[in-house]
Design an enzyme around this catalytic site. Structure first.
Site, PDB file in Angstrom:
ATOM      1  N   HIS A  83       0.852  -1.190   0.000  1.00 16.38           N
ATOM      2  CA  HIS A  83       0.000   0.000   0.000  1.00 16.38           C
ATOM      3  C   HIS A  83       0.890   1.243   0.000  1.00 16.38           C
ATOM      4  O   HIS A  83       1.950   1.256   0.612  1.00 16.38           O
ATOM      5  CB  HIS A  83      -0.895   0.031   1.256  1.00 16.38           C
ATOM      6  CG  HIS A  83      -2.081   0.927   1.089  1.00 16.38           C
ATOM      7  ND1 HIS A  83      -2.011   2.279   1.331  1.00 16.38           N
ATOM      8  CD2 HIS A  83      -3.340   0.665   0.668  1.00 16.38           C
ATOM      9  CE1 HIS A  83      -3.193   2.813   1.081  1.00 16.38           C
ATOM     10  NE2 HIS A  83      -4.021   1.866   0.672  1.00 16.38           N
ATOM     11  N   ASP A 132      -7.919  -5.411   0.001  1.00  9.98           N
ATOM     12  CA  ASP A 132      -8.382  -6.309  -1.067  1.00  9.98           C
ATOM     13  C   ASP A 132      -8.023  -7.773  -0.834  1.00  9.98           C
ATOM     14  O   ASP A 132      -8.481  -8.639  -1.575  1.00  9.98           O
ATOM     15  CB  ASP A 132      -7.778  -5.847  -2.402  1.00  9.98           C
ATOM     16  CG  ASP A 132      -8.344  -4.502  -2.815  1.00  9.98           C
ATOM     17  OD1 ASP A 132      -7.565  -3.549  -2.980  1.00  9.98           O
ATOM     18  OD2 ASP A 132      -9.583  -4.403  -2.906  1.00  9.98           O
TER      19      ASP A 132
HETATM   20  C1  SDX Z   1      -6.208  -0.087  -2.987  1.00 11.35           C
HETATM   21  O1  SDX Z   1      -4.540   4.487  -2.212  1.00 11.35           O
HETATM   22  C2  SDX Z   1      -5.410   3.829  -1.572  1.00 11.35           C
HETATM   23  O2  SDX Z   1      -5.791   4.163  -0.459  1.00 11.35           O
HETATM   24  C3  SDX Z   1      -5.972   2.626  -2.294  1.00 11.35           C
HETATM   25  C4  SDX Z   1      -6.962   1.785  -1.510  1.00 11.35           C
HETATM   26  C5  SDX Z   1      -8.249   2.524  -1.242  1.00 11.35           C
HETATM   27  O3  SDX Z   1      -8.955   2.154  -0.280  1.00 11.35           O
HETATM   28  O4  SDX Z   1      -8.584   3.416  -2.061  1.00 11.35           O
HETATM   29  O5  SDX Z   1      -6.384   1.375  -0.269  1.00 11.35           O
HETATM   30  C6  SDX Z   1      -7.363   0.536  -2.288  1.00 11.35           C
HETATM   31  O6  SDX Z   1      -5.950   0.244  -4.117  1.00 11.35           O
HETATM   32  C7  SDX Z   1      -5.344  -1.063  -2.220  1.00 11.35           C
HETATM   33  C8  SDX Z   1      -4.125  -1.551  -3.080  1.00 11.35           C
HETATM   34  C9  SDX Z   1      -4.630  -2.697  -3.960  1.00 11.35           C
HETATM   35  N1  SDX Z   1      -3.573  -3.060  -4.933  1.00 11.35           N
HETATM   36  C10 SDX Z   1      -2.924  -4.256  -4.839  1.00 11.35           C
HETATM   37  O7  SDX Z   1      -3.084  -5.066  -3.907  1.00 11.35           O
HETATM   38  C11 SDX Z   1      -1.990  -4.546  -6.018  1.00 11.35           C
HETATM   39  C12 SDX Z   1      -0.634  -5.044  -5.498  1.00 11.35           C
HETATM   40  N2  SDX Z   1       0.007  -3.912  -4.783  1.00 11.35           N
HETATM   41  C13 SDX Z   1       0.972  -3.111  -5.545  1.00 11.35           C
HETATM   42  O8  SDX Z   1       0.583  -2.890  -6.878  1.00 11.35           O
HETATM   43  C14 SDX Z   1       1.424  -1.872  -4.763  1.00 11.35           C
HETATM   44  O9  SDX Z   1       1.723  -2.293  -3.502  1.00 11.35           O
HETATM   45  C15 SDX Z   1       0.520  -0.667  -4.660  1.00 11.35           C
HETATM   46  C16 SDX Z   1       0.046  -0.178  -6.003  1.00 11.35           C
HETATM   47  C17 SDX Z   1      -0.650  -0.966  -3.806  1.00 11.35           C
HETATM   48  C18 SDX Z   1       1.328   0.445  -3.966  1.00 11.35           C
HETATM   49  O10 SDX Z   1       2.298   0.811  -4.851  1.00 11.35           O
HETATM   50  P1  SDX Z   1       3.379   1.965  -4.512  1.00 11.35           P
HETATM   51  O11 SDX Z   1       3.042   2.696  -3.276  1.00 11.35           O
HETATM   52  O12 SDX Z   1       3.588   2.764  -5.752  1.00 11.35           O
HETATM   53  O13 SDX Z   1       4.641   1.158  -4.161  1.00 11.35           O
HETATM   54  P2  SDX Z   1       5.596   0.563  -5.237  1.00 11.35           P
HETATM   55  O14 SDX Z   1       4.817  -0.082  -6.346  1.00 11.35           O
HETATM   56  O15 SDX Z   1       6.598   1.614  -5.605  1.00 11.35           O
HETATM   57  O16 SDX Z   1       6.299  -0.616  -4.416  1.00 11.35           O
HETATM   58  C19 SDX Z   1       7.388  -0.354  -3.559  1.00 11.35           C
HETATM   59  C20 SDX Z   1       8.259  -1.571  -3.690  1.00 11.35           C
HETATM   60  C21 SDX Z   1       8.612  -1.882  -5.157  1.00 11.35           C
HETATM   61  O17 SDX Z   1       9.850  -2.551  -5.128  1.00 11.35           O
HETATM   62  P3  SDX Z   1      11.207  -1.637  -5.438  1.00 11.35           P
HETATM   63  O18 SDX Z   1      10.967  -0.956  -6.799  1.00 11.35           O
HETATM   64  O19 SDX Z   1      11.302  -0.666  -4.294  1.00 11.35           O
HETATM   65  O20 SDX Z   1      12.324  -2.641  -5.480  1.00 11.35           O
HETATM   66  O21 SDX Z   1       7.536  -2.736  -3.213  1.00 11.35           O
HETATM   67  C22 SDX Z   1       7.332  -3.637  -4.295  1.00 11.35           C
HETATM   68  C23 SDX Z   1       7.568  -2.868  -5.594  1.00 11.35           C
HETATM   69  O22 SDX Z   1       8.015  -3.740  -6.613  1.00 11.35           O
HETATM   70  N3  SDX Z   1       5.924  -4.082  -4.188  1.00 11.35           N
HETATM   71  C24 SDX Z   1       5.538  -5.345  -4.336  1.00 11.35           C
HETATM   72  C25 SDX Z   1       4.160  -5.322  -4.105  1.00 11.35           C
HETATM   73  N4  SDX Z   1       3.752  -4.072  -3.854  1.00 11.35           N
HETATM   74  C26 SDX Z   1       4.868  -3.305  -3.916  1.00 11.35           C
HETATM   75  N5  SDX Z   1       6.203  -6.479  -4.625  1.00 11.35           N
HETATM   76  C27 SDX Z   1       5.468  -7.604  -4.684  1.00 11.35           C
HETATM   77  N6  SDX Z   1       4.124  -7.689  -4.481  1.00 11.35           N
HETATM   78  C28 SDX Z   1       3.449  -6.545  -4.183  1.00 11.35           C
HETATM   79  N7  SDX Z   1       2.125  -6.605  -3.981  1.00 11.35           N
END
Ligand code: SDX
Length: 430
Positions: free
Chosen positions: A307, A365
């Site tokens: 998140h 989720d």
């Molecule tokens: C919702 O914003 C909100 O409040 C949203 C929400 C709401 O109520 O409105 O809470 C609802 O959208 C919840 C999130 C649902 N999405 C997912 O579950 C999809 C999987 N999660 C990722 O796509 C990600 O964690 C996000 C999109 C939720 C957050 O992304 P960020 O904040 O942009 O973080 P990032 O993608 O830059 O990740 C940071 C690091 C990265 O690695 P590095 O580049 O630092 O090496 O963490 C890794 C990412 O690759 N990472 C993950 C991961 N989520 C982040 N690696 C593996 N699995 C994951 N799920």
């Protein structure tokens, strides 16, 4: 909002002061609204990692503490003591309704659940197997064709009716999408049922026999609505605010929020998470997928994990996990394969250094899909349920924006990295 300290910026030897504003909770903000005019520079913050787009009194999230407050009330207490319509009322009015206000609001919502009968003809334009999110984007957007002329949204009474219409009609519109998809006859709403029970009736009832409401299951669904109702300036809420900042029709703005929510990185993660669990299939394969999630060369992400703000735990995930366990127990599905797999996946991920270092925890989720599937809601409908609930937050945020005396149309700038100025060559010289 109080202004106590200043931030000083030095550019090419010149210094510029900007006020630091302090809110009730959370990070202070540097007010840089005059930055461009004073310095000729913009800030660059792709993804808005460090940008406050507005001031708001609706929802507050403390990502480090894993805290979510709607108008100051902890989500845990609201999920336990209130129903979704009380929470929808709270988000818009910033105060919970008293008994009379609650009765009046719930009564008004029950009287607005029908949709214009011509609206039901929009469904026939879709393929039966169209994704329901594509359908509700279209149908909710079409509501703006029914409620536009004569509406003046600077008038609070017009905003009242808009809020009532959308909160009341969205369950009907979403249930109709499901019925159209299945070929079952449309079920008209019933005014004798509470909000969540009415949704379940319109989804699963049939005209040929009585539909028995299970109060434990409909209460669980009502709590799911509360958990999804609002969440500060997330992507879809920011979309609704930006669309609304041009004074667009609020029904069309909600349709833009639904569009944004659909993405698997946002609200679509509940559907993607369940599909992921089905693909993993067995606890023995969890390690393979954890490995993939950690592999930089693999685009796979653990759906339902991570998140932007929660770097401790998402309080909604804990509550959703409990709702999930209660529903499975009520249905005698304690040994539900997917739930056991999700529990195992959560345990393994939370003990893995990669997830610990990157502070990746289950989000709202993660369990949402399992409990919705147990309730009989098909996977493709999960994000529709999210949209149903989030509409309460979208509208509260939309109204906060358009009634803010300082609000302007949202118009971000950019860092241009394209071709430098040049002349168009004659056709023969291209
Ligand atoms: C919702 O914003 C909100 O409040 C949203 C929400 C709401 O109520 O409105 O809470 C609802 O959208 C919840 C999130 C649902 N999405 C997912 O579950 C999809 C999987 N999660 C990722 O796509 C990600 O964690 C996000 C999109 C939720 C957050 O992304 P960020 O904040 O942009 O973080 P990032 O993608 O830059 O990740 C940071 C690091 C990265 O690695 P590095 O580049 O630092 O090496 O963490 C890794 C990412 O690759 N990472 C993950 C991961 N989520 C982040 N690696 C593996 N699995 C994951 N799920």
């Amino acid at each position: 909002m109080s202004e106590e300290r200043k931030a000083t910026l030095t550019i090419d030897g010149k210094t510029f002061d900007f006020p630091i504003l302090k809110g009730v909770h959370g990070n202070d903000v540097i007010d840089i609204r005059t930055l461009g005019a004073k310095t000729g520079c913009f800030t660059y913050d792709a993804g808005f990692m460090s940008t406050a787009s507005c001031q708001s009194s609706i929802t507050f999230i403390d990502g480090e503490k894993g805290e979510l407050l709607y108008c100051g009330y902890p989500i845990e207490q609201l999920a336990d003591k209130c129903n979704f319509l009380e929470v929808a009322y709270l988000l818009r009015n910033r105060e919970l309704p008293n008994a009379d206000q609650k009765a009046k609001f719930e009564g008004t919502i029950r009287k607005h659940t029908l949709v214009h009968d011509q609206l039901t003809r929009f469904y026939n334009g879709f393929r039966r197997d169209a994704h329901p999110m594509a359908v509700i984007v279209g149908v909710v957007g079409a509501l703006s064709a029914f409620y536009h002329h004569g509406m003046d949204y600077s008038n609070v009474e017009h905003r009242d009716i808009c809020f009532q219409r959308i909160i009341a009609k969205l369950p009907t519109i979403i249930a109709l999408a499901y019925r159209y998809n299945t070929g079952l006859p449309f079920m008209y709403p019933r005014n004798d049922l509470d909000y969540a029970s009415n949704f379940m009736y319109m989804m699963f009832g049939v005209p040929s026999e009585e539909y028995k409401i299970n109060p434990i299951l409909s209460r669980a669904l009502d709590i799911i609505f509360t958990l999804h109702a609002d969440h500060e300036q997330n992507a879809s809420t920011s979309t609704v605010r930006l669309a609304g900042s041009s004074e667009a029709n609020p029904f069309a703005c909600v349709a833009s929020g639904i569009s944004c929510l659909w993405g698997p990185a946002h609200g679509g993660a509940n559907e993607a998470c369940l599909n992921m669990l089905e693909e993993i299939g067995d606890v023995s394969r969890v390690g393979e997928y954890i490995k993939r999630a950690k592999d930089k060369n693999d685009s796979f992400k653990l759906m339902g994990f991570g998140h932007r703000i929660y770097k401790n735990f998402d309080p909604r995930s804990k509550l959703m996990g409990k709702v999930c366990a209660d529903v499975l127990a009520e249905l005698g599905l304690e040994n539900n394969r997917l739930f056991k797999l999700a529990k195992a996946l959560e345990k393994i991920a939370l003990e893995d250094d990669y997830f610990v270092e990157k502070k990746l925890y289950p989000n709202v989720d993660f369990y949402s899909g399992i409990v919705q599937k147990a309730l009989g809601i098909p996977t493709t409908m999960f994000t529709c349920v999210f949209a149903l609930a989030r509409t309460a937050g979208w509208l509260a945020q939309w109204e906060e924006m358009i009634t803010d005396p300082d609000y302007k149309i949202g118009r971000p700038r950019q860092l241009y990295i394209g071709a430098a100025r040049r002349n168009v060559p004659d056709i023969g010289k291209r």
